[in-house]
Write an enzyme that holds these catalytic residues in place. Structure first.
Site, mmCIF file in Angstrom:
data_model
loop_
_atom_site.group_PDB
_atom_site.id
_atom_site.type_symbol
_atom_site.label_atom_id
_atom_site.label_comp_id
_atom_site.label_asym_id
_atom_site.label_seq_id
_atom_site.Cartn_x
_atom_site.Cartn_y
_atom_site.Cartn_z
ATOM 1 N N GLY A 90 14.149 5.768 -48.952
ATOM 2 C CA GLY A 90 13.510 4.471 -49.123
ATOM 3 C C GLY A 90 13.131 3.847 -47.802
ATOM 4 O O GLY A 90 13.067 4.532 -46.781
ATOM 5 N N ASP A 209 9.552 -2.454 -41.396
ATOM 6 C CA ASP A 209 9.276 -3.736 -40.752
ATOM 7 C C ASP A 209 10.507 -4.112 -39.942
ATOM 8 O O ASP A 209 11.548 -3.461 -40.087
ATOM 9 C CB ASP A 209 8.971 -4.814 -41.809
ATOM 10 C CG ASP A 209 10.048 -4.886 -42.884
ATOM 11 O OD1 ASP A 209 9.952 -4.123 -43.860
ATOM 12 O OD2 ASP A 209 11.007 -5.655 -42.719
HETATM 13 N N1 HPA Z 1 14.929 -6.469 -47.006
HETATM 14 C C1 HPA Z 1 15.310 -5.680 -47.999
HETATM 15 N N2 HPA Z 1 14.798 -4.487 -48.224
HETATM 16 C C2 HPA Z 1 13.844 -4.057 -47.390
HETATM 17 C C3 HPA Z 1 13.389 -4.842 -46.343
HETATM 18 C C4 HPA Z 1 13.959 -6.105 -46.138
HETATM 19 O O1 HPA Z 1 13.596 -6.849 -45.238
HETATM 20 N N3 HPA Z 1 12.420 -4.145 -45.703
HETATM 21 C C5 HPA Z 1 12.286 -2.968 -46.347
HETATM 22 N N4 HPA Z 1 13.138 -2.907 -47.370
#
Ligand code: HPA
Length: 240
Positions: A90, A209
């Protein structure tokens, strides 16, 4: 015999299951990795596929988003379908300053604000850890690439949060200070369910991110490409 959330028959799943959150990604992974992939389950759009990858049996099944959803599928796969290992594939938000967008996190453990694991053993803050052998196999598979591009695969803990859009003030900074590498929403529950059934689990996460620096966030297309890197490590763990 089908279960409430999986419409497959015994023997339909391989002992090793790759588990993305997104059902469309499950379909894409199955198509990418397994020339003979066949759909073995499709309840509520949460699809599962089984086939062979490089001559070895493999399944891919989506988890949906969040710890309750993943727990349902992991529990049924481990308890009813003979599954021995689940590798979550993921994305995660980067937390630590040493993490860059596009890096890969092999999550050796998962902190959480969810009550799912707390409910397991009253009075105990359950320690949600990955299977060491799977983590070692994924890390080993990353070494040639690390030598080439330099340190893009990290081993360490993540935070499995229940909220996506709410963060208690100061939590992000405090987690980063404690060396937590990234934030996602499923690993802690996966590790808890695996412990309950004496099975193996791991999460291999692409950093999509960064929570402390949004300048380098990936587009959806980039996310897909970088995802291939982490998939390779997950497959290595699945086949280890
Ligand atoms: N929070 C939770 N799940 C995630 C995030 C996040 O900022 N970025 C990618 N998956």
């Amino acid at each position: 015999m089908a279960t409430p959330h999986i419409s497959a028959q015994p023997g339909d799943f391989a002992p090793a299951v790759l588990m993305p959150g997104d059902p469309r990604r499950a379909e894409r992974i199955a198509g990418q990795l397994m020339p003979d992939a066949r759909k073995v389950s499709d309840v509520r759009g949460i699809v599962g596929y089984t086939g062979t990858h490089e001559g070895r049996p493999l399944s891919v099944m989506a988890s949906g988003m969040g710890q309750p959803s993943l727990s349902i599928y992991a529990t049924e796969l481990f308890s009813q379908f003979g599954v021995e290992r689940i590798i979550r594939v993921g994305t995660a938000g980067g937390l630590s300053p040493k993490i860059k967008v596009g890096d890969v996190i092999v999550a050796t453990g998962a902190h959480t604000d969810s009550s799912m694991n707390q409910l397991r053993i009253p009075g105990v803050n359950f320690c949600a850890v990955a299977d060491f052998r799977l983590a070692a196999a994924a890390y080993e598979a990353s070494l040639p690439e690390q030598a080439r591009v330099g340190g893009t695969v990290h081993l360490g803990t993540v935070m499995s949060r229940d909220h996506f859009y709410f963060t208690p003030e100061g939590q992000t900074e405090a987690l980063a200070r404690h060396g937590v590498l990234g934030v996602e929403m499923e690993a802690a529950a996966l590790y808890g369910v695996a412990a309950e059934y004496d099975k193996q689990a791991l999460a291999v996460l692409t950093v999509s991110d960064h929570l402390l620096d949004h300048s380098g966030d990936m587009s959806a297309a980039e996310r897909e490409t970088r995802f291939t890197d982490s998939l390779r490590l997950a497959v290595a763990a699945a086949h280890s």
